[in-house]
Design a protein around this motif. Structure first.
Motif, PDB file in Angstrom:
ATOM      1  N   VAL A   1       0.834  -1.206   0.000  1.00 52.23           N
ATOM      2  CA  VAL A   1       0.000   0.000   0.000  1.00 52.23           C
ATOM      3  C   VAL A   1       0.866   1.253   0.000  1.00 52.23           C
ATOM      4  O   VAL A   1       0.590   2.214  -0.736  1.00 52.23           O
ATOM      5  CB  VAL A   1      -0.966  -0.014   1.207  1.00 52.23           C
ATOM      6  CG1 VAL A   1      -1.586   1.360   1.413  1.00 52.23           C
ATOM      7  CG2 VAL A   1      -2.050  -1.062   1.013  1.00 52.23           C
ATOM      8  N   ASP A   2       1.916   1.266   0.803  1.00 53.25           N
ATOM      9  CA  ASP A   2       2.798   2.438   0.832  1.00 53.25           C
ATOM     10  C   ASP A   2       3.439   2.674  -0.524  1.00 53.25           C
ATOM     11  O   ASP A   2       3.592   3.825  -0.971  1.00 53.25           O
ATOM     12  CB  ASP A   2       3.886   2.250   1.900  1.00 53.25           C
ATOM     13  CG  ASP A   2       3.354   2.380   3.315  1.00 53.25           C
ATOM     14  OD1 ASP A   2       2.184   2.781   3.481  1.00 53.25           O
ATOM     15  OD2 ASP A   2       4.108   2.064   4.263  1.00 53.25           O
ATOM     16  N   TRP A   3       3.837   1.590  -1.186  1.00 55.06           N
ATOM     17  CA  TRP A   3       4.451   1.738  -2.508  1.00 55.06           C
ATOM     18  C   TRP A   3       3.436   2.293  -3.513  1.00 55.06           C
ATOM     19  O   TRP A   3       3.760   3.207  -4.294  1.00 55.06           O
ATOM     20  CB  TRP A   3       4.975   0.381  -2.983  1.00 55.06           C
ATOM     21  CG  TRP A   3       5.601   0.426  -4.343  1.00 55.06           C
ATOM     22  CD1 TRP A   3       6.818   0.948  -4.687  1.00 55.06           C
ATOM     23  CD2 TRP A   3       5.021  -0.061  -5.568  1.00 55.06           C
ATOM     24  NE1 TRP A   3       7.036   0.804  -6.032  1.00 55.06           N
ATOM     25  CE2 TRP A   3       5.954   0.190  -6.599  1.00 55.06           C
ATOM     26  CE3 TRP A   3       3.825  -0.700  -5.871  1.00 55.06           C
ATOM     27  CZ2 TRP A   3       5.713  -0.170  -7.920  1.00 55.06           C
ATOM     28  CZ3 TRP A   3       3.582  -1.058  -7.195  1.00 55.06           C
ATOM     29  CH2 TRP A   3       4.519  -0.788  -8.202  1.00 55.06           C
ATOM     30  N   LEU A   4       2.210   1.763  -3.493  1.00 52.26           N
ATOM     31  CA  LEU A   4       1.181   2.249  -4.410  1.00 52.26           C
ATOM     32  C   LEU A   4       0.871   3.718  -4.161  1.00 52.26           C
ATOM     33  O   LEU A   4       0.780   4.511  -5.100  1.00 52.26           O
ATOM     34  CB  LEU A   4      -0.084   1.402  -4.269  1.00 52.26           C
ATOM     35  CG  LEU A   4      -0.008  -0.036  -4.778  1.00 52.26           C
ATOM     36  CD1 LEU A   4      -1.247  -0.817  -4.353  1.00 52.26           C
ATOM     37  CD2 LEU A   4       0.147  -0.089  -6.294  1.00 52.26           C
ATOM     38  N   ALA A   5       0.702   4.096  -2.894  1.00 49.84           N
ATOM     39  CA  ALA A   5       0.417   5.500  -2.579  1.00 49.84           C
ATOM     40  C   ALA A   5       1.581   6.392  -2.985  1.00 49.84           C
ATOM     41  O   ALA A   5       1.387   7.520  -3.459  1.00 49.84           O
ATOM     42  CB  ALA A   5       0.116   5.647  -1.089  1.00 49.84           C
ATOM     43  N   GLY A   6       2.791   5.883  -2.829  1.00 52.01           N
ATOM     44  CA  GLY A   6       3.969   6.660  -3.189  1.00 52.01           C
ATOM     45  C   GLY A   6       4.090   6.928  -4.669  1.00 52.01           C
ATOM     46  O   GLY A   6       4.687   7.940  -5.075  1.00 52.01           O
ATOM     47  N   LEU A   7       3.533   6.049  -5.499  1.00 52.93           N
ATOM     48  CA  LEU A   7       3.567   6.278  -6.944  1.00 52.93           C
ATOM     49  C   LEU A   7       2.878   7.578  -7.313  1.00 52.93           C
ATOM     50  O   LEU A   7       3.184   8.183  -8.353  1.00 52.93           O
ATOM     51  CB  LEU A   7       2.886   5.121  -7.676  1.00 52.93           C
ATOM     52  CG  LEU A   7       3.578   3.755  -7.672  1.00 52.93           C
ATOM     53  CD1 LEU A   7       2.686   2.721  -8.341  1.00 52.93           C
ATOM     54  CD2 LEU A   7       4.930   3.824  -8.363  1.00 52.93           C
ATOM     55  N   PHE A   8       1.938   8.016  -6.488  1.00 51.54           N
ATOM     56  CA  PHE A   8       1.136   9.204  -6.802  1.00 51.54           C
ATOM     57  C   PHE A   8       1.429  10.377  -5.876  1.00 51.54           C
ATOM     58  O   PHE A   8       0.735  11.399  -5.936  1.00 51.54           O
ATOM     59  CB  PHE A   8      -0.352   8.834  -6.759  1.00 51.54           C
ATOM     60  CG  PHE A   8      -0.688   7.707  -7.686  1.00 51.54           C
ATOM     61  CD1 PHE A   8      -0.885   7.930  -9.028  1.00 51.54           C
ATOM     62  CD2 PHE A   8      -0.764   6.401  -7.216  1.00 51.54           C
ATOM     63  CE1 PHE A   8      -1.170   6.882  -9.893  1.00 51.54           C
ATOM     64  CE2 PHE A   8      -1.051   5.351  -8.068  1.00 51.54           C
ATOM     65  CZ  PHE A   8      -1.244   5.592  -9.414  1.00 51.54           C
TER      66      PHE A   8
END
Length: 468
Positions: A124-131
């Motif tokens: 989740v942190d990686w996905l949120a970090g993409l944006f």
């Protein structure tokens, strides 16, 4: 004595049979029919036959798989399966799913799944970090983008009405109104219907010539509803509409939402993970201003179904919408762990994050960046071919990977037969489309197995059909 444990010999037999199945399926993909020649008698018998009192054993199960299941299954991993935004599973997926089944972690509160809690946080942190959603961002893996959008609208309702959990929509306050485009996914309407907003309180804003939500008309609709005594509360923009792949003007929509104090949710289930491609990164930069984003790792991360995700700018708001206390589920808080039961509607939750994490660890992020870039490039290739071909009309700007093609002179009622012909002859499984009142054939390149040769074969066949 009856037992649910396989013997060492049976485990060896099952493992060998599974390995043979995975290998043979992989090696035969391009030769398999995309759509099966469905054996209706076999399936009717499968439906009617009772489950046996005495089991068929490992060998019997794999015989059923070989003889009855696989021959009647769609080959979604075929390189010319281009009908939907659904790619083939990545290569580590069968093994990750098997391990998930062995561990059988219940990802609700952390004591039942400590490592799984951390793995899901990592994903989740990686996905949120993409944006670039910021330090307070968080989220949860879901069963898909539709569920993520419903959970986002639930969060927006709870944020707008602090008593929403207690009183629902019965507080006597002005009716709430949600806004989206006429090209939005049907999950927006479904969420509004099931959450009690009612379809009468969903505004489908017209789109421009590129099928993007018109911000001027959105502003007019908001003003008209306020003047009528209604309460606008949420805009659902789309980053990759399901038919044309168009991307709504997220930046101007975010400006309007900020002025009007509206929650901005972006349905990025189809398109948002193309942020991985260098050529598309700036296109998705405005998503950093969203309050929530729906994503689908089971699309452009090629994770096997089901694996959706919801990421939000303020994880506290997600928790406020979904957390309930229960004495029988209480464990000591741990700063390393999260109780994901507090961030979504489910209590019993599978370890979905493992298959996402496994793929990112096994292949590396750059491999997924290259796959996203390749899909964009192949779609552009097909779009350019269609635009240049006499007798074919390209109905949409190819913003992502959807290519909508109309064959000049063909009546609308001819298109189902054309699609069936393309599938039956083995050219490709393509899908139907309708844009601004025109019927078309839609190819959606979301398949890392697709090659330039596949695209050219499809283009040649469409051109031949147009000439005929």
């Amino acid at each position: 004595m009856n037992t649910l444990v396989l013997s060492p010999a049976e485990r060896a037999q099952a493992a060998a049979s599974l390995a043979r199945f995975v290998d043979s399926y992989e090696e035969s993909l391009s030769a398999r029919p995309i759509l099966p020649d469905v054996d209706r008698d076999t399936l009717a018998k499968l439906l009617a036959e009772p489950f046996p009192a005495e089991g068929v054993g490992v060998e019997g199960f794999f015989a059923d798989l070989r003889d009855r299941i696989v021959p009647n299954s769609t080959t979604v991993a075929h390189p010319r399966f281009l009908a939907y935004v659904q790619g083939p599973p990545n290569g580590i997926a069968p093994y990750a799913d098997a391990i998930t089944a062995v561990l059988n972690q219940n990802c609700n509160f952390w004591q039942l799944s400590p490592a799984a809690s951390v793995v899901e946080r990592s994903v989740v942190d990686w996905l949120a970090g993409l944006f670039g959603l910021g330090p307070d961002a968080g989220g949860i893996l879901t069963n898909g983008g539709s569920g993520a959008t419903k959970d986002a609208i639930t969060t927006a309702l709870a944020d707008r009405r602090p008593d929403f959990r207690e009183r629902g929509l019965q507080s006597g306050a002005p009716p709430l109104v949600l806004y989206t485009s006429e090209e939005a996914h049907r999950c927006v309407d479904k969420a509004a219907a099931t959450l009690g907003l009612g379809l009468d309180h969903v505004r489908h804003i017209p789109t421009d010539d590129a099928f993007r939500l018109r911000v001027d008309l959105l502003a007019d609709a908001i003003a008209a509803d306020r003047a009528a005594g209604l309460e606008p509360f949420c805009v659902v923009a789309t980053a990759g509409t399901v038919t044309s792949g168009s991307i709504d003007p997220i930046g101007p929509i975010a400006d309007l939402c900020a002025r009007e104090d509206l929650w901005l949710h972006v349905d990025g289930a189809y398109g948002a993970l193309f942020v991985l491609a260098d050529s598309a990164r700036e296109t998705f930069a405005p998503l950093s201003r969203a309050d929530s984003i729906a994503l689908d790792p089971h699309k452009m991360l090629f994770t096997p179904l089901e694996a959706g995700a919801l990421v939000v700018k303020d994880a506290g708001k997600l928790r406020a919408a979904f957390a309930f206390s229960s004495s029988y589920l209480t464990v000591a808080e741990d700063e390393l762990m999260l109780d994901f039961m507090d961030y979504g509607p489910q209590l019993s939750r599978s370890f979905k994050a493992l298959k996402v994490w496994a793929a990112l660890r096994t292949f590396g992020v750059d491999t997924f960046r290259a796959a996203a870039e390749r899909c964009l490039r192949l779609a552009a290739r097909l779009g350019e071919r269609v635009a240049a071909e006499p007798g074919l009309t390209l109905l949409n700007p190819v913003a992502l990977t959807a290519v909508c093609v109309r064959l000049d002179g063909r009546r609308d009622e001819e298109y189902p037969a054309l699609l069936a012909q393309l599938a039956d002859e083995g050219t490709a499984l393509l899908g139907p489309a309708r844009l601004h009142g025109q019927t078309a054939i839609r190819a959606c390149v979301a398949n890392y197995r697709t090659t330039e040769a596949d695209i050219d074969l499809i283009g040649d066949r469409l051109a031949a059909l147009a000439e005929a």
